[in-house]
Design an enzyme around this catalytic site. Structure first.
Site, PDB file in Angstrom:
ATOM      1  N   GLY A   1     -10.746   5.358   1.613  1.00  0.00           N
ATOM      2  CA  GLY A   1     -11.217   3.989   1.835  1.00  0.00           C
ATOM      3  C   GLY A   1     -10.046   3.032   1.893  1.00  0.00           C
TER       4      GLY A   1
ATOM      5  N   GLU B   1      -4.360   2.226  -7.598  1.00  0.00           N
ATOM      6  CA  GLU B   1      -3.509   1.429  -6.728  1.00  0.00           C
ATOM      7  C   GLU B   1      -2.074   1.257  -7.208  1.00  0.00           C
ATOM      8  OE1 GLU B   1      -6.239  -1.743  -4.681  1.00  0.00           O
ATOM      9  OE2 GLU B   1      -7.225  -0.945  -6.442  1.00  0.00           O
TER      10      GLU B   1
ATOM     11  N   ARG C   1      -6.364   5.102 -20.782  1.00  0.00           N
ATOM     12  CA  ARG C   1      -6.768   6.492 -20.952  1.00  0.00           C
ATOM     13  C   ARG C   1      -7.122   7.110 -19.606  1.00  0.00           C
ATOM     14  NH1 ARG C   1     -11.899   8.916 -22.531  1.00  0.00           N
ATOM     15  NH2 ARG C   1     -11.437  10.998 -23.308  1.00  0.00           N
TER      16      ARG C   1
ATOM     17  N   ASN D   1      -9.045  12.441 -16.405  1.00  0.00           N
ATOM     18  CA  ASN D   1      -8.688  13.772 -15.924  1.00  0.00           C
ATOM     19  C   ASN D   1      -7.238  13.724 -15.455  1.00  0.00           C
ATOM     20  OD1 ASN D   1      -8.176  15.863 -13.932  1.00  0.00           O
ATOM     21  ND2 ASN D   1     -10.366  16.290 -13.928  1.00  0.00           N
TER      22      ASN D   1
HETATM   23 MO1  MOS Z   1      -8.917  -1.302  -2.975  1.00  0.00          MO
HETATM   24  S1  MOS Z   1      -7.728  -2.201  -1.589  1.00  0.00           S
HETATM   25  O1  MOS Z   1      -9.378  -2.608  -3.927  1.00  0.00           O
HETATM   26  O2  MOS Z   1     -10.073  -0.363  -2.264  1.00  0.00           O
END
Ligand code: MOS
Length: 751
Positions: free
Chosen positions: A250, A717, A640, A643
């Site tokens: 995405g 991110e 935390r 996985n």
């Molecule tokens: Mo992200 S750019 O908040 O899917």
């Protein structure tokens, strides 16, 4: 919930979740996982978009006769015959909506804007038909570039931060500083290129309550899609079901609902048959968001001891001519370094481009690479090691608000990554190192940061008499591993082995899991699941406490713990019984609970961010300028981890993107036509395997129970940030050439 201690209420015991394999892994590698475009309802028609070839103007005529004559073409939908909608496509149902292009008028506002849809019995027929639609235009010269028009202050930076923020008197402090730098950095227009292009299947049915629309769509936001589409079409939300079991990447582009989703529903209605609309790769370059270009003006002032006296970051960026999204690049200056005087501002210029939007680490990625490069310049100007300079300006509290951080393990990240990389002994001056083949070698570093977003989300949970648990939430797996990680959150929260827990996502028949963006899914959905588990266990405990046949009878004042599928007395863990036994004796098939997550209360009093540190090595050919990233070490502390294996994958992907941001990605837009020129994966450069260096990820343990009971911050991110700057700084260190206009390509280091 005084009576039940859920094991993960004390997650410090296990800060890093078990690195189990993805549950959906076998389905994916055997081709059984069904992505949107794999779904093929009966009587399906294939739809192909007709994109505008101009960037600004008006359609005067659309000749559809040749398209309609193609065998197998069923319908050509244009502004002339498209259904009139009850709501303007410019209407927003939420501040994070984008204005749409739904064939309601003849205006053209950017290149590749959808101006028609061709439906065919086969993809080939529809594709051929779309090629034969002949639009005629009245074209105007497009507004292009950051100097095309006067800038203005946007309403918000990104999704809702204040566009401007100041602390102290940055102008005076800068003027008085012993060492001053005013570099200007620019970052390019970039385009999301997930492997899976956008795709939507729209199917209309009728039942006693009227029209029903089922949308299979590649999305990061099931419920927002339901709301947006139902509003556009004049339906109630519950008339629209949105399904997405797997999102094939995405990166933010599938966060908002874009035009093609509504167009697919409109076309299906018109044709009276289900419609599948999949964007061609080329069509990803315009109508579905992008990362806006920026020009960032810095002012850094430092005193004789290497302390920042003033830091200003002003971002000029581009939005579309009809909507506003301001790439929030200057936000990083508000977070990263201690300084008595700070200015962080944004301005936008309209242009004839599709509206820019969120692209992985929106703002943080573009702002961080520039700020980290500017910091590198300042370290050299001060004669300080770049890491030493950052440590001297370590922000012990949030630089802008003065709030304490809910947790911050950046020092550990710096230490561990520097040690693993072997940073000690790096020559301060550039162009000092060569490898055995005579290539220039450079080492650079960057600080990584990303805000902790915890948002509203819901989940349901049933604990069955057979000892299994079933959990569901309308959230998404973008390749991040949600199918697995949220099942782990449920397993941990219930004290029930993972094999006994099923988790379902991807359908609005489940409660709203929110948008999977802003690295918020694990923290938000995980918290909702944790809440549901607590409440289900509490119900179970109440049954046992009241049941004379239970070893837990009357134990309500000592309380119980949940472990290994059993409730046990807290004062005597040898006394207890299995969940299923409690339910069976009470003749209950299950207990059921809903859990919710909301923005943490503690956010009022604490700044919440994840941090990390990345060190990079590059090699540059001194004669040809060819740049290769050869080695990256990243250490991240993001709360935390559910996985460890999935987390590592997220960091690796982010670090690859950091290399990509520094060296490769750039959407080239033709200034005269306004058309993206490299609108394909051959010419839009992203790293291939051969470009990906040796990557090393260090998972720095951290648990932050101020952000949520599970202690999760978010990992999706942050990996880009730090990485891009580290690579950029390594290129400077190798070559002595400071490229301030990204991406850093061989022509620029030779120039
Ligand atoms: Mo992200 S750019 O908040 O899917």
């Amino acid at each position: 919930m005084a009576n039940v201690t859920v094991p993960e209420a004390n997650p410090a015991a296990d800060p890093i979740g078990r690195p189990v394999d993805r549950r959906d892994g076998p389905a994916k590698v055997t081709g059984h996982a069904r992505y949107t475009a794999d779904i093929t309802p009966e009587r399906l028609l294939h739809a192909v978009l007709v994109p505008s070839t101009i960037a600004r103007g008006r359609i005067t005529r659309m000749d559809t006769r040749a398209a309609e004559a193609v065998p197998g073409v069923v319908l050509v939908m244009t502004p002339q015959n498209a259904p009139r909608l009850p709501t303007s496509p410019d209407t927003k149902t939420s501040p994070t909506d984008f204005k749409l292009d739904l064939l309601q008028d003849d205006g053209v506002r950017y290149a590749f804007q959808p101006i028609g849809v061709v439906l065919g019995e086969t993809p080939e027929a529809a594709t051929r038909g779309a090629q034969l639609v002949r639009p005629e235009y009245e074209a105007e010269p497009p507004l292009m570039g950051l100097d095309a028009a006067a800038p203005h202050t946007p309403k918000a930076a990104g999704a809702g931060e204040k566009p401007d923020a100041t602390k102290g008197d940055p102008d005076t402090a800068f003027a008085a500083a012993a060492t001053r730098l005013e570099p200007v950095y620019s970052t390019p227009h970039q385009t999301h290129n997930p492997m899976e292009p956008h795709s939507t299947i729209a199917q209309w049915d009728k039942d006693g309550n009227g029209d029903r629309l089922t949308l299979y769509t590649a999305t990061q936001g099931l419920y927002p899609t339901q709301k947006r589409v139902s509003t556009m079409l004049g339906l109630k939300p519950e008339q629209v079901r949105v399904v997405c079991w797997f999102t094939g990447g995405g990166f933010g582009s599938k966060g908002p609902t874009w035009s093609h989703v509504v167009l697919a529903a409109m076309a299906a209605k018109m044709a009276g048959r289900p419609v599948k609309l999949t964007l061609e790769r080329t069509q990803m370059f315009g109508p579905v968001g992008h990362r806006a270009p920026t020009r960032q003006q810095f002012r850094l002032g430092a005193d004789g001891s290497g302390t920042l006296a003033a830091l200003s970051q002003h971002t000029l960026t581009q939005t579309s001519s009809f909507d506003e999204f301001a790439e929030p690049a200057s936000l990083v200056a508000r977070v990263l370094y201690a300084t008595p005087a700070l200015s962080s501002t944004h301005a936008v210029v309209p242009g004839n481009v599709g509206t820019p939007s969120y692209m992985r680490a929106p703002g943080e990625a573009s702002g961080n690479v520039a700020l980290e490069s500017a910091m590198d310049e300042m370290a050299l100007a001060l004669g300080l090691d770049p890491l030493e300079f950052r440590l001297r300006n370590y922000a012990e509290e949030d630089p802008l608000s003065g709030k304490p951080f809910s947790s911050k393990s950046l020092r550990q990240c710096y230490e561990q990554a520097a040690e693993r990389f072997g940073w000690t002994g790096r020559p301060q001056q550039p162009r000092q190192m060569r490898d055995k083949d005579g290539l220039l070698v450079g080492w650079g570093m960057g600080t990584a940061t990303y805000p902790t977003n915890v948002r509203e989300a819901k989940a349901t949970l049933r604990l069955h008499a057979d000892g299994t648990a079933h959990v569901a939430s309308a959230t998404h797996d973008l390749g991040t591993g949600t199918w697995t990680s949220i099942a782990q959150a449920a397993s941990d929260s219930l004290g029930l082995p993972l094999g006994l827990v099923t988790f379902e996502l991807g359908d609005t028949k489940y409660p709203n899991g929110g948008v999977s963006g802003g690295s918020a899914t694990a923290a938000s959905v995980g918290t909702a699941v944790h809440g549901a588990a607590e409440s289900a266990l509490d119900q179970l405990a109440q049954i046992a406490f009241a049941d004379q046949a239970s070893p837990l009878y009357g134990a309500s004042n000592v309380g119980v713990d949940a472990r290994d599928g059993r409730l046990v007395r807290r004062d005597d863990p040898t006394k207890g019984e299995a969940f299923g036994d409690i339910l069976r004796r009470a003749n209950k098939p299950y207990v059921e609970a809903e859990g919710t997550c909301s923005t943490p209360e503690a956010k009022k009093h604490y700044a919440m961010h994840a941090f990390g540190a990345v060190f990079a090595e590059v090699k540059v050919d001194p004669d040809l300028g060819q740049i290769r990233a050869t080695r990256l070490v990243g250490a991240f502390a993001s709360g935390r981890l559910l996985n460890a294996k999935l987390a590592r994958s997220q960091y690796l992907g982010g670090m690859v993107w950091g290399v990509s941001f520094a060296l490769y990605e750039h959407t080239l837009v033709d200034r005269r036509s306004g058309r993206p020129m490299n609108n394909n994966l051959a010419e839009y450069h992203v790293p291939v395997n051969a470009d990906v260096p040796d990557l090393d990820v260090i998972l720095v343990p951290e648990v932050d129970t101020l952000v949520n009971p599970l202690g999760i911050k978010g990992i999706g991110e942050i990996g880009i940030t730090g990485s891009a700057g580290a690579v950029a700084n390594a290129v400077f260190h190798a070559t002595g050439v400071r490229v301030r206009d990204l991406p850093i390509t061989l022509d620029k280091v030779m120039g």
